[in-house]
Write an enzyme that holds these catalytic residues in place. Structure first.
Site, PDB file in Angstrom:
ATOM      1  N   ARG A 110       0.826  -1.215   0.000  1.00 45.19           N
ATOM      2  CA  ARG A 110       0.000   0.000   0.000  1.00 45.19           C
ATOM      3  C   ARG A 110       0.854   1.256   0.000  1.00 45.19           C
ATOM      4  NH1 ARG A 110      -3.596   1.986   5.154  1.00 45.19           N
ATOM      5  NH2 ARG A 110      -5.383   2.896   4.069  1.00 45.19           N
ATOM      6  N   ALA A 144      -7.521   6.618   0.545  1.00 42.24           N
ATOM      7  CA  ALA A 144      -7.139   5.199   0.485  1.00 42.24           C
ATOM      8  C   ALA A 144      -7.963   4.479   1.544  1.00 42.24           C
ATOM      9  CB  ALA A 144      -5.646   5.038   0.756  1.00 42.24           C
ATOM     10  N   SER A 145      -8.774   3.539   1.115  1.00 38.69           N
ATOM     11  CA  SER A 145      -9.662   2.834   2.039  1.00 38.69           C
ATOM     12  C   SER A 145      -8.871   1.945   2.993  1.00 38.69           C
ATOM     13  CB  SER A 145     -10.674   1.983   1.260  1.00 38.69           C
ATOM     14  OG  SER A 145     -11.476   2.776   0.430  1.00 38.69           O
ATOM     15  N   MET A 146      -9.521   1.550   4.072  1.00 46.34           N
ATOM     16  CA  MET A 146      -8.915   0.602   4.999  1.00 46.34           C
ATOM     17  C   MET A 146      -8.571  -0.683   4.260  1.00 46.34           C
ATOM     18  SD  MET A 146     -11.578   1.076   8.174  1.00 46.34           S
ATOM     19  CE  MET A 146     -10.746  -0.141   9.227  1.00 46.34           C
TER      20      MET A 146
END
Length: 388
Positions: free
Chosen positions: A36, A96-98
């Site tokens: 990520r 940015a999503s979990m």
């Protein structure tokens, strides 16, 4: 932070996701190969779970803290105010999503080797890069409406070695020129499934999207199976929350546009509905989701509780109708005010009574049907659908 420390944090994140069953074995190679952190900006605004606040972190100033957040299961804001604010602004507009949400959605997408996937909402590019690792970059196309966001994602993917095709356009329009896809996944919330998404999906394919009403900002993930007659149908899988696709953001004009002279001129009444019955426990409750499905064109918000009192507001989105109920600790009845042509509190109370009479269904008992004429939601069986 030393490289071994960064990798240990990332490994710990992977173990945690596996233990909680958000990350499955078939997606583990992609998690390992596509970090990520490679897709995050140098300055970002992660949500700190301990304090409940969004914080500012810069890679150049605090690299250890930056990598700790990058390798944590937290959402991270990457843009404010559609890019007008270079620092922290007012409204977060890209993120940015979990990781737990990312991999849960990828699992729900049910991809298979050789399939083509269209992603709506590129964001940082991490989700598309994970798909490209699994399926091959030639089988993944991503759409992003924001020129700065799409350029940054394209550059990060290229730097990472993933020559991803990122189209800069409105995601509602789909990708007609790209042919039909086996899967479409949206990483932005919608209130109406665009017809173009159904058009761009092969018969037997899947559309996966965060969907909700204007009642609350929360969504529920819906998985639609597309048939050969151009319709799509499926059940909701569970609660999520995403920034909304730009063309479908809330039209709510703000409290002051409705309540111009206080509550003195409104009709007064009382209710025996309790605060717990209406609001439930926690943010993502099926109660409010169900009410939003029954009370159309309505925005709802509750204020912070002060001195044992909490006002809960409802606003009509097609006129200036509004309602307020004031809950007070220890009171069996609550004061209600209503104004305008709609009796919004009466509608909400009726929807709550309907939900309770249906044995308080959770998200998974609801479903959605999309046709060329619009969309309808249903409880348990599609034959019991109503317009939404």
């Amino acid at each position: 932070m030393a490289l071994d420390g960064v990798e240990e944090e990332r490994s710990e994140l992977g173990r945690s996701l596996l233990e909680r069953r958000h990350l499955t074995a078939d997606w583990m190679p992609s998690f390992t190969a596509v970090p990520r952190s490679a897709f995050l900006p140098k300055r970002m605004w992660p949500y700190d779970m301990d304090t409940g606040r969004t914080v500012t972190v810069d890679l150049g100033d605090e690299p250890g803290l930056w990598f700790s957040y990058a390798n944590s299961d937290v959402p991270i804001v990457t843009q404010w105010d559609d890019g007008r604010s270079k620092g922290r602004g007012t409204v977060p507009t890209s993120s940015a999503s979990m990781p737990s949400v990312v991999f849960r959605m990828l699992q729900d997408l049910e991809v298979e080797a050789g399939q083509r996937v269209l992603e709506i909402g590129t964001g940082t590019g991490w989700n598309a890069a994970l798909l490209a690792h699994r399926l091959g970059h030639e089988n993944v196309v991503s759409i992003e409406v924001d020129s700065a966001v799409s350029a940054a994602a394209r550059e990060r993917c290229a730097r990472f070695g993933v020559p991803l095709l990122v189209l800069e356009r409105d995601g509602e329009d789909g990708d007609e020129a790209g042919g039909r896809y086996d899967r479409i996944i949206a990483t932005a919330g919608v209130r109406q499934i665009p017809a173009a998404w159904i058009r761009d999906t092969k018969p037997g394919g899947i559309v996966l999207a965060p969907w909700g009403t204007h009642f609350r900002n929360e969504d529920a993930l819906v998985r639609l199976n597309v048939s050969d007659n151009g319709t799509a149908e499926g059940r909701f899988l569970g609660p999520v929350e995403f920034m909304k696709i730009r063309a479908q953001r809330s039209p709510f004009a703000g409290h002051d546009a409705y309540v111009t002279d206080g509550v003195s001129g409104a009709d007064r009444g009382t209710t025996t509905v309790t605060e717990d019955e209406l609001l439930g426990a926690g943010r993502f409750t099926p109660t409010r989701f169900a009410i939003g499905l029954r009370v159309r064109d309505c925005h709802h918000t509750e204020a912070e509780k002060r001195d044992g009192a909490r006002p809960v507001w409802f606003y009509g989105l097609t006129d200036r109708s509004w309602a307020c109920v004031m809950f007070r600790d220890g009171r069996e009845e609550s004061q209600v005010w209503q104004s305008g042509p709609r009796r919004l509190w009466d509608e909400v109370a009726a929807a709550l009574a309907w939900w309770r009479s249906a044995a308080e269904p959770g998200f998974e008992r609801f479903g959605l049907t999309v046709t060329e004429d619009g969309q309808r939601v249903w409880l348990d069986v599609p034959s019991e659908a109503w317009d939404i």
